[in-house]
Design a protein around this motif. Structure first.
Motif, PDB file in Angstrom:
ATOM      1  N   THR A   6       3.462   3.008 -26.875  1.00  0.00           N
ATOM      2  CA  THR A   6       2.706   4.174 -27.043  1.00  0.00           C
ATOM      3  C   THR A   6       1.461   3.769 -27.227  1.00  0.00           C
ATOM      4  N   MET A   7       0.365   4.165 -26.503  1.00  0.00           N
ATOM      5  CA  MET A   7      -1.188   3.650 -26.633  1.00  0.00           C
ATOM      6  C   MET A   7      -1.907   4.860 -27.309  1.00  0.00           C
ATOM      7  N   ILE A   8      -2.818   4.473 -28.111  1.00  0.00           N
ATOM      8  CA  ILE A   8      -3.572   5.355 -28.964  1.00  0.00           C
ATOM      9  C   ILE A   8      -4.796   5.814 -28.262  1.00  0.00           C
ATOM     10  N   PRO A   9      -4.980   7.037 -27.547  1.00  0.00           N
ATOM     11  CA  PRO A   9      -6.148   7.099 -26.964  1.00  0.00           C
ATOM     12  C   PRO A   9      -7.414   7.439 -27.523  1.00  0.00           C
ATOM     13  N   ARG A  10      -8.537   7.090 -27.048  1.00  0.00           N
ATOM     14  CA  ARG A  10      -9.649   7.239 -27.686  1.00  0.00           C
ATOM     15  C   ARG A  10      -9.936   8.808 -27.686  1.00  0.00           C
ATOM     16  N   SER A  11     -10.318   9.262 -29.106  1.00  0.00           N
ATOM     17  CA  SER A  11     -10.151  10.798 -29.081  1.00  0.00           C
ATOM     18  C   SER A  11     -11.226  11.316 -30.123  1.00  0.00           C
ATOM     19  N   THR A  12     -11.982  12.239 -30.166  1.00  0.00           N
ATOM     20  CA  THR A  12     -12.999  12.563 -30.795  1.00  0.00           C
ATOM     21  C   THR A  12     -12.212  13.265 -32.296  1.00  0.00           C
ATOM     22  N   ARG A  13     -11.317  13.949 -31.813  1.00  0.00           N
ATOM     23  CA  ARG A  13     -10.568  14.547 -33.137  1.00  0.00           C
ATOM     24  C   ARG A  13     -10.135  13.539 -34.142  1.00  0.00           C
ATOM     25  N   LEU A  14      -9.628  12.487 -33.443  1.00  0.00           N
ATOM     26  CA  LEU A  14      -9.126  11.354 -34.252  1.00  0.00           C
ATOM     27  C   LEU A  14     -10.406  10.885 -35.159  1.00  0.00           C
ATOM     28  N   ALA A  15     -11.539  10.663 -34.552  1.00  0.00           N
ATOM     29  CA  ALA A  15     -12.493  10.197 -35.210  1.00  0.00           C
ATOM     30  C   ALA A  15     -13.066  11.215 -36.576  1.00  0.00           C
ATOM     31  N   GLU A  16     -13.164  12.620 -35.990  1.00  0.00           N
ATOM     32  CA  GLU A  16     -13.534  13.363 -37.102  1.00  0.00           C
ATOM     33  C   GLU A  16     -12.526  13.776 -38.312  1.00  0.00           C
ATOM     34  N   ALA A  17     -11.274  13.600 -38.130  1.00  0.00           N
ATOM     35  CA  ALA A  17     -10.381  14.082 -38.696  1.00  0.00           C
ATOM     36  C   ALA A  17     -10.474  13.408 -40.432  1.00  0.00           C
ATOM     37  N   PRO A  18     -10.941  12.040 -40.612  1.00  0.00           N
ATOM     38  CA  PRO A  18     -11.214  11.603 -41.902  1.00  0.00           C
ATOM     39  C   PRO A  18     -12.474  12.318 -42.632  1.00  0.00           C
ATOM     40  N   SER A  19     -13.409  13.009 -41.885  1.00  0.00           N
ATOM     41  CA  SER A  19     -14.334  13.540 -42.502  1.00  0.00           C
ATOM     42  C   SER A  19     -13.701  14.845 -43.153  1.00  0.00           C
ATOM     43  N   PHE A  20     -12.583  15.368 -42.976  1.00  0.00           N
ATOM     44  CA  PHE A  20     -12.085  16.533 -43.410  1.00  0.00           C
ATOM     45  C   PHE A  20     -10.921  16.169 -44.497  1.00  0.00           C
ATOM     46  N   GLY A  21     -10.698  14.490 -44.714  1.00  0.00           N
ATOM     47  CA  GLY A  21      -9.614  14.093 -45.684  1.00  0.00           C
ATOM     48  C   GLY A  21      -8.420  14.572 -45.242  1.00  0.00           C
ATOM     49  N   LYS A  22      -8.151  14.581 -43.671  1.00  0.00           N
ATOM     50  CA  LYS A  22      -6.685  14.798 -43.413  1.00  0.00           C
ATOM     51  C   LYS A  22      -6.522  13.809 -42.234  1.00  0.00           C
ATOM     52  N   PRO A  23      -5.209  13.522 -42.267  1.00  0.00           N
ATOM     53  CA  PRO A  23      -4.467  12.665 -41.069  1.00  0.00           C
ATOM     54  C   PRO A  23      -4.616  13.582 -39.696  1.00  0.00           C
ATOM     55  N   ILE A  24      -4.580  13.163 -38.630  1.00  0.00           N
ATOM     56  CA  ILE A  24      -4.687  14.010 -37.335  1.00  0.00           C
ATOM     57  C   ILE A  24      -3.663  15.049 -37.422  1.00  0.00           C
ATOM     58  N   ILE A  25      -2.654  14.614 -37.865  1.00  0.00           N
ATOM     59  CA  ILE A  25      -1.233  15.588 -37.626  1.00  0.00           C
ATOM     60  C   ILE A  25      -1.342  16.955 -38.627  1.00  0.00           C
ATOM     61  N   HIS A  26      -2.036  16.871 -39.438  1.00  0.00           N
ATOM     62  CA  HIS A  26      -2.634  17.858 -40.496  1.00  0.00           C
ATOM     63  C   HIS A  26      -3.774  18.480 -40.207  1.00  0.00           C
ATOM     64  N   TYR A  27      -4.621  17.713 -39.395  1.00  0.00           N
ATOM     65  CA  TYR A  27      -6.073  18.453 -38.764  1.00  0.00           C
ATOM     66  C   TYR A  27      -5.991  19.358 -37.885  1.00  0.00           C
ATOM     67  N   ASP A  28      -5.258  18.551 -36.562  1.00  0.00           N
ATOM     68  CA  ASP A  28      -5.191  19.151 -35.485  1.00  0.00           C
ATOM     69  C   ASP A  28      -3.787  18.527 -34.714  1.00  0.00           C
ATOM     70  N   LYS A  29      -3.026  19.531 -35.090  1.00  0.00           N
ATOM     71  CA  LYS A  29      -1.469  19.055 -34.741  1.00  0.00           C
ATOM     72  C   LYS A  29      -1.252  18.992 -33.267  1.00  0.00           C
ATOM     73  N   HIS A  30      -1.778  19.639 -32.378  1.00  0.00           N
ATOM     74  CA  HIS A  30      -1.675  19.748 -31.046  1.00  0.00           C
ATOM     75  C   HIS A  30      -2.704  18.972 -30.349  1.00  0.00           C
ATOM     76  N   SER A  31      -3.340  17.969 -31.000  1.00  0.00           N
ATOM     77  CA  SER A  31      -4.224  17.104 -30.149  1.00  0.00           C
ATOM     78  C   SER A  31      -3.693  15.870 -29.371  1.00  0.00           C
ATOM     79  N   THR A  32      -4.306  15.218 -28.745  1.00  0.00           N
ATOM     80  CA  THR A  32      -3.743  14.024 -27.988  1.00  0.00           C
ATOM     81  C   THR A  32      -3.255  12.965 -29.052  1.00  0.00           C
TER      82      THR A  32
END
Ligand SMILES: Nc1ncnc2c1ncn2[C@@H]1O[C@H](COP(=O)(O)OP(=O)(O)OP(=O)(O)O)[C@@H](O)[C@H]1O
Ligand SMILES: [Mg+2]
Length: 269
Positions: free
Chosen positions: A214-240
């Protein structure tokens, strides 16, 4: 299974250690195991990444110096089966104060003992600072395996021989005879660029099957999730990004149960 302690480390800054530690911790927790995320970086990015404030005295630091129990430092997050030991700025005293302490490389291993004995967790992720200083060495001395995030960029492998050398020394000197390279995770992968493809191919030549599929894609959603204090799976479950970290979590769990090359961390395939 006995608790697995995984150090997420690379002395290079900004390669995706914290993003990987936070998101793997959260994804593994959603799959069932009980997870502890231990933030060992004075920058405390993993702490804020799971929605916690930096609070004075809340970090593991005093425990590393021999005061109190690490069990008292465990805090809940808003996410099921995911707990955290936060960091804060006091941790930056470690490079000065810890070397003076007796058995200074084993302070974390010793502090973790009651946590392991409590059997409250299946996996413990340790987010390391961007250096091979005393905190990272303590993480290596306490870990079953090291997970190395590598950014898909030209100098990805630079410095890896140093990391490998330190792991070999800790292993061969008996400081941690169980230490192994658990895996290499490629981060910020951009499938559109030839550079990303070339870097992955070079890293695979070097590390063989220890590179996660598995390779982790470059993704804006991953970069912005921490500012909401959430891991990506809780911030945007359907993102890449969420999908990638879910796959990586599954791969990691498979690997923990059946390591690629037990007791070995030679970079050669
Ligand atoms: N897959 C990704 N896609 C886009 N941005 C990412 C990705 N992974 C990490 N980033 C961003 O890159 C920056 C560095 O990531 P991160 O903090 O995880 O690295 P790090 O290795 O922990 O850094 P440090 O060495 O400072 O601790 C952050 O701003 C993060 O949001
Ligand atoms: Mg970090």
């Amino acid at each position: 299974m006995p608790t697995k302690v995984i150090a997420v480390a690379n002395q290079k800054g900004g390669v995706g250690k914290t993003t990987t530690a936070v998101n793997l911790a959260a994804c593994v927790a959603t799959l069932g195991p009980r997870v502890l995320l231990l933030d060992l970086d004075p920058q405390a990015n993993a702490t804020s990444g799971v929605g916690l404030e930096k609070i004075e005295g809340a970090s593991a630091y005093q425990t590393l110096l021999g005061q109190g129990s690490l069990l008292e430092k465990i805090q809940s997050t808003a996410f099921e089966r995911l707990q955290v030991i936060p960091s804060e700025v006091d941790m930056c005293g470690a490079d000065i104060e810890l070397p003076r302490a007796e058995d200074h490389l084993h302070r974390l291993a010793r502090a973790l003992q009651p946590v392991l004995e409590s059997q409250r967790f299946d996996v413990i992720f340790v987010d390391c600072p961007p250096s091979l200083g005393i905190l990272t060495l303590n993480a290596f001395a306490a870990a079953d395996g090291v997970l190395v995030p590598l950014q898909c960029e030209y100098y990805a492998l630079e410095g890896i021989s140093m990391l490998h050398r330190i792991m070999t020394q800790l292993h061969d000197n008996g400081i941690n005879p169980k230490l192994e390279l658990l895996g290499v995770a490629m981060t910020m992968f951009d499938s559109r660029t030839r550079l990303s493809q070339q870097v992955v191919s070079e890293v695979r030549d070097h590390f063989g099957p220890r590179v996660f599929e598995t390779m982790i894609p470059r993704s804006t959603r991953l970069a912005e999730a921490p500012s909401f204090g959430k891991p990506i799976i809780h911030y945007d479950k359907h993102s890449t990004g969420a999908a990638a970290y879910e796959l990586l979590a599954q791969e990691l769990l498979d690997r923990i149960q059946e390591p690629v090359a037990p007791q070995s961390f030679s970079p050669q395939p």
